[in-house]
Design an enzyme around this catalytic site. Sequence first.
Site, PDB file in Angstrom:
ATOM      1  N   ARG A  51       1.038  -1.515  -0.436  1.00 42.49           N
ATOM      2  CA  ARG A  51      -0.090   0.045   0.191  1.00 42.49           C
ATOM      3  C   ARG A  51       0.982   1.065  -0.300  1.00 42.49           C
ATOM      4  O   ARG A  51       0.695   2.031  -0.743  1.00 42.49           O
ATOM      5  CB  ARG A  51      -1.113   0.030   1.231  1.00 42.49           C
ATOM      6  CG  ARG A  51      -2.354  -0.767   0.671  1.00 42.49           C
ATOM      7  CD  ARG A  51      -2.183  -1.098   2.430  1.00 42.49           C
ATOM      8  NE  ARG A  51      -1.738  -2.224   2.242  1.00 42.49           N
ATOM      9  CZ  ARG A  51      -2.263  -3.475   2.335  1.00 42.49           C
ATOM     10  NH1 ARG A  51      -2.256  -4.652   1.592  1.00 42.49           N
ATOM     11  NH2 ARG A  51      -0.713  -4.099   2.090  1.00 42.49           N
ATOM     12  N   THR A  52       2.125   1.461   1.102  1.00 42.68           N
ATOM     13  CA  THR A  52       2.071   2.700   0.915  1.00 42.68           C
ATOM     14  C   THR A  52       2.715   3.348  -0.479  1.00 42.68           C
ATOM     15  O   THR A  52       3.166   4.179  -1.527  1.00 42.68           O
ATOM     16  CB  THR A  52       3.511   2.809   2.273  1.00 42.68           C
ATOM     17  OG1 THR A  52       2.610   2.093   3.274  1.00 42.68           O
ATOM     18  CG2 THR A  52       3.707   4.223   2.645  1.00 42.68           C
ATOM     19  N   LYS A  80      26.048  -4.280  -1.417  1.00 45.49           N
ATOM     20  CA  LYS A  80      27.242  -4.596  -1.813  1.00 45.49           C
ATOM     21  C   LYS A  80      28.829  -4.225  -0.972  1.00 45.49           C
ATOM     22  O   LYS A  80      29.481  -3.829  -0.558  1.00 45.49           O
ATOM     23  CB  LYS A  80      28.148  -3.518  -3.382  1.00 45.49           C
ATOM     24  CG  LYS A  80      27.496  -4.346  -4.583  1.00 45.49           C
ATOM     25  CD  LYS A  80      27.853  -3.554  -5.543  1.00 45.49           C
ATOM     26  CE  LYS A  80      27.312  -3.807  -7.157  1.00 45.49           C
ATOM     27  NZ  LYS A  80      26.780  -2.524  -7.683  1.00 45.49           N
ATOM     28  N   ARG A 101      11.457   4.169   3.621  1.00 49.70           N
ATOM     29  CA  ARG A 101      10.817   2.825   5.218  1.00 49.70           C
ATOM     30  C   ARG A 101      12.126   2.264   4.654  1.00 49.70           C
ATOM     31  O   ARG A 101      12.908   1.672   3.848  1.00 49.70           O
ATOM     32  CB  ARG A 101       9.541   1.535   3.964  1.00 49.70           C
ATOM     33  CG  ARG A 101       9.977   0.676   5.074  1.00 49.70           C
ATOM     34  CD  ARG A 101       8.200   0.323   4.633  1.00 49.70           C
ATOM     35  NE  ARG A 101       7.023   0.781   4.610  1.00 49.70           N
ATOM     36  CZ  ARG A 101       5.770   0.238   5.001  1.00 49.70           C
ATOM     37  NH1 ARG A 101       5.641  -1.455   4.532  1.00 49.70           N
ATOM     38  NH2 ARG A 101       4.860   0.756   5.158  1.00 49.70           N
ATOM     39  N   HIS A 129       4.961   6.372  11.509  1.00 55.76           N
ATOM     40  CA  HIS A 129       4.587   5.508   9.809  1.00 55.76           C
ATOM     41  C   HIS A 129       3.188   6.887   9.417  1.00 55.76           C
ATOM     42  O   HIS A 129       2.384   6.946   9.604  1.00 55.76           O
ATOM     43  CB  HIS A 129       3.541   4.331   9.959  1.00 55.76           C
ATOM     44  CG  HIS A 129       3.434   3.927   8.343  1.00 55.76           C
ATOM     45  ND1 HIS A 129       3.952   5.350   7.544  1.00 55.76           N
ATOM     46  CD2 HIS A 129       3.444   2.844   7.954  1.00 55.76           C
ATOM     47  CE1 HIS A 129       3.538   4.205   6.356  1.00 55.76           C
ATOM     48  NE2 HIS A 129       3.379   2.961   6.653  1.00 55.76           N
TER      49      HIS A 129
HETATM   50  N1   CP Z   1      -0.172  -0.192   5.715  1.00 54.71           N
HETATM   51  C1   CP Z   1       1.278  -0.307   5.634  1.00 54.71           C
HETATM   52  O1   CP Z   1       2.116   0.108   5.773  1.00 54.71           O
HETATM   53  O2   CP Z   1       1.174  -1.382   4.832  1.00 54.71           O
HETATM   54  P1   CP Z   1       2.311  -2.145   3.664  1.00 54.71           P
HETATM   55  O3   CP Z   1       2.520  -2.429   4.238  1.00 54.71           O
HETATM   56  O4   CP Z   1       1.404  -3.132   2.337  1.00 54.71           O
HETATM   57  O5   CP Z   1       2.790  -0.684   3.007  1.00 54.71           O
END
Ligand code: CP
Length: 306
Positions: A51-52, A80, A101, A129
């Site tokens: 999603r993100t 590497k 991320r 988040h």
């Molecule tokens: N909600 C969320 O962070 O989903 P993903 O891990 O799929 O990005």
Amino acid sequence: MKNRSLVSITDYSKQEILYLLDLARKFENNPVSNLLSGRVIASLFFEPSTRTRLSFESAVQRMGGGIIGFSDSNSSSVTKGETLRDTIRTVTNYSDLIVMRHPLEGSAKFASEVSTVPVVNAGDGANQHPTQTMLDLYSIYKTQGTLDGLEIALVGDLKYGRTVHSLLMAMAMFDTRFHFISHPKLQMPDEYKIYLKEKNIHFTESAEFNKKVDSADIIYMTRVQRERFSDPIEYEKTKDTYVLRSNMLQSTKPSMRILHPLPRVNEIHIEVDNDPRAYYFEQALNGVFARQAIIATILGVDHLVK
Ligand code: CP
């Protein structure tokens, strides 16, 4: 907010959050534009995501921007031995904004300190988040008509779930009453409880999925975060503590909505998907509009949004 990194949701004031929610509504009404023509966004995902990452990419492409990056750091020079510092300093040469991320808590802050372009935290370990929180706030506002004076039950992995940590800090700005429902080994960390106490925000804690949820405006379910456990036996002991089923919703408010950041494992039975109070897939859609608002604001084109 222009040119500012977004590391924690507390980087934004209440007024700035409300501004972004209004902007998200405008993007929902009019998602396609050329606001980012000629701009390049780097998307660096050192951890898996559906999603993100995809909603960020969708957000950028709907605004006419370009997107570069990787969804698997095994395809990058990290394999590497390149450091995060060198990766970020290199990618700043190619992009106007970095979305990252990473599995390590504090990595987004570190990246923002070595980067010459703004960094947006798309999840750093079990820490924060913030862009998920913006879409959660937008979802709560859309379904409840307000962010003030609500009751929110946070259920599941409150220890490792970064989405609940960010959401708690944001909703603490809005006179919220919280109910924490978790296995004793997955309770909300003390630092967040202290945060609420300092702000005189009410919360209860329980291991039972109990009557407290009947008065909730939002039930926010979370997955037990298997990837954060050092001991797989502990994961096995806690993973099935809560499975939300239709019969557990009988006394809840008709206006209540069930949110979940997703992915779901088994903590919401699929029979609940047909309940009018289930909102988690619409919530995922709201991620596009919330992320359009964040990117447009950081890149200074928000004044052009119609
Ligand atoms: N909600 C969320 O962070 O989903 P993903 O891990 O799929 O990005």
